[in-house]
Design a protein around this motif. Structure first.
Motif, short mmCIF file in Angstrom:
data_model
loop_
_atom_site.label_atom_id
_atom_site.label_comp_id
_atom_site.label_asym_id
_atom_site.label_seq_id
_atom_site.Cartn_x
_atom_site.Cartn_y
_atom_site.Cartn_z
N VAL A 8 0.83 -1.21 0.00
CA VAL A 8 0.00 0.00 0.00
C VAL A 8 0.86 1.26 0.00
CG1 VAL A 8 -1.64 1.34 1.40
CG2 VAL A 8 -1.97 -1.11 1.09
N LEU A 9 1.92 1.28 0.82
CA LEU A 9 2.73 2.49 0.97
C LEU A 9 3.80 2.65 -0.10
CD1 LEU A 9 3.23 2.63 4.83
CD2 LEU A 9 1.60 3.90 3.43
N GLY A 10 4.19 1.58 -0.78
CA GLY A 10 5.27 1.65 -1.77
C GLY A 10 5.07 2.72 -2.83
N PRO A 11 3.96 2.72 -3.56
CA PRO A 11 3.77 3.73 -4.60
C PRO A 11 3.69 5.15 -4.04
CG PRO A 11 2.25 1.91 -4.93
CD PRO A 11 2.92 1.69 -3.61
N LEU A 12 3.03 5.31 -2.88
CA LEU A 12 2.93 6.62 -2.26
C LEU A 12 4.31 7.13 -1.85
CD1 LEU A 12 1.25 8.97 -1.14
CD2 LEU A 12 0.98 7.63 0.97
N LEU A 13 5.11 6.25 -1.26
CA LEU A 13 6.46 6.64 -0.85
C LEU A 13 7.31 7.02 -2.06
CD1 LEU A 13 8.69 7.03 1.18
CD2 LEU A 13 9.11 4.57 1.13
N ALA A 14 7.22 6.26 -3.13
CA ALA A 14 7.99 6.58 -4.34
C ALA A 14 7.62 7.95 -4.88
CB ALA A 14 7.77 5.50 -5.40
N ALA A 15 6.32 8.26 -4.89
CA ALA A 15 5.87 9.56 -5.40
C ALA A 15 6.31 10.69 -4.47
CB ALA A 15 4.34 9.56 -5.54
N GLU A 16 6.14 10.51 -3.18
CA GLU A 16 6.52 11.55 -2.22
C GLU A 16 8.04 11.78 -2.23
OE1 GLU A 16 4.77 13.55 -0.09
OE2 GLU A 16 2.91 12.85 -0.97
N TRP A 55 1.57 9.61 8.12
CA TRP A 55 2.89 9.48 8.75
C TRP A 55 3.98 9.45 7.69
CZ3 TRP A 55 6.66 5.88 8.06
CH2 TRP A 55 7.74 5.93 8.95
N LEU A 56 3.72 8.72 6.61
CA LEU A 56 4.69 8.60 5.54
C LEU A 56 4.99 9.97 4.92
CD1 LEU A 56 5.31 5.84 3.19
CD2 LEU A 56 4.74 7.98 2.09
N ARG A 57 3.97 10.77 4.64
CA ARG A 57 4.18 12.10 4.04
C ARG A 57 5.01 12.98 4.98
NH1 ARG A 57 -1.42 11.28 2.67
NH2 ARG A 57 -1.57 10.89 0.45
N ARG A 58 4.65 12.98 6.26
CA ARG A 58 5.38 13.81 7.24
C ARG A 58 6.83 13.35 7.36
NH1 ARG A 58 0.61 12.93 9.81
NH2 ARG A 58 1.53 11.38 11.22
N THR A 59 7.04 12.05 7.37
CA THR A 59 8.40 11.51 7.52
C THR A 59 9.25 11.82 6.29
OG1 THR A 59 7.49 9.75 8.91
CG2 THR A 59 9.71 9.43 8.07
N VAL A 60 8.67 11.74 5.11
CA VAL A 60 9.42 12.09 3.90
C VAL A 60 9.86 13.55 3.98
CG1 VAL A 60 9.24 12.47 1.40
CG2 VAL A 60 8.40 10.35 2.40
N ARG A 61 8.98 14.44 4.36
CA ARG A 61 9.33 15.86 4.47
C ARG A 61 10.39 16.10 5.55
NH1 ARG A 61 3.60 16.28 3.83
NH2 ARG A 61 3.19 16.64 1.62
N THR A 62 10.23 15.40 6.67
CA THR A 62 11.21 15.54 7.76
C THR A 62 12.59 15.08 7.31
OG1 THR A 62 9.48 15.19 9.42
CG2 THR A 62 11.75 14.82 10.12
N GLU A 63 12.66 13.95 6.66
CA GLU A 63 13.95 13.43 6.19
C GLU A 63 14.53 14.31 5.10
OE1 GLU A 63 15.75 11.19 7.64
OE2 GLU A 63 14.17 10.78 9.08
N ALA A 64 13.69 14.87 4.25
CA ALA A 64 14.17 15.77 3.20
C ALA A 64 14.77 17.02 3.84
CB ALA A 64 13.04 16.15 2.25
N ARG A 65 14.12 17.57 4.88
CA ARG A 65 14.68 18.74 5.58
C ARG A 65 16.00 18.39 6.24
NH1 ARG A 65 9.34 19.54 7.15
NH2 ARG A 65 9.77 18.63 9.20
N ARG A 66 16.06 17.21 6.86
CA ARG A 66 17.30 16.78 7.52
C ARG A 66 18.43 16.67 6.50
NH1 ARG A 66 16.00 11.97 10.60
NH2 ARG A 66 15.40 13.42 12.22
N THR A 67 18.13 16.14 5.34
CA THR A 67 19.14 16.01 4.28
C THR A 67 19.57 17.39 3.80
OG1 THR A 67 18.18 13.92 3.59
CG2 THR A 67 19.60 15.03 2.00
#
Length: 164
Positions: A8-16, A55-67
């Motif tokens: 379920v989360l794979g395609p959403l994570l790839a897009a985000e 959670w996935l959307r927030r975590t992607v943004r958090t990790e992108a900011r950290r990077t």
């Protein structure tokens, strides 16, 4: 982590990750991998997200900011990290072979010559006084002894150099 959650989360994570990666200077695959790791950590701690897509959307943004923050503090390497400035690996191997041949020839010298030349070739760069003390000879006789040993070494290496 269940197979359903990954499916379920794979395609959403790839897009985000693709959407956020460019602005953060990260590779989308690296961002995806980091988020999967964060999810595994949460599941390992028995704290699964209540709203996995949110959670996935927030975590992607958090990790992108950290990077992004990490990238600001890092300075790029000016040259090739594998380039030590010493040249071609083949030339380094040949130089190593020459040093090995020289050391082998020094070991075949007569008398005190091997010990004297090993001391002179030492990376510790000892003084004549230290070498004389180590070999038990006078400091004044080191120069003539060194000349005699180098002459022997030249004669020993002459056939090898001529044949090489």
């Amino acid at each position: 982590m269940t197979h359903d959650l990954v499916t379920v989360l794979g395609p959403l994570l790839a897009a985000e990750a693709s959407a956020e990666a460019y602005a953060s200077g990260a590779e989308p695959a690296d961002l995806e991998q980091t988020v999967w790791l964060r999810l595994l950590e949460r599941l390992d701690a028995h704290d699964p997200p209540h709203d996995p897509p949110g959670w996935l959307r927030r975590t992607v943004r958090t990790e992108a900011r950290r990077t992004r923050r990490a990238t600001r503090h890092e300075t790029p390497w000016a040259g090739d990290p594998a380039d030590t400035g010493e040249g071609d690996p083949e030339l380094l191997a040949l130089a190593g072979a020459r040093r090995h041949a020289l050391r082998e020839a020094v070991r075949r010298l007569p008398g005190r010559c091997p010990r004297l030349l090993e001391a002179l070739l030492s990376p510790h760069d000892p003084t004549y006084r230290e070498i004389a003390g180590e070999l038990g000879i006078s400091q004044g006789s080191l120069g003539p002894e060194r000349s005699r040993c180098l002459g022997c070494l030249r004669r020993l290496l002459a056939p090898e150099v001529a044949s090489g």
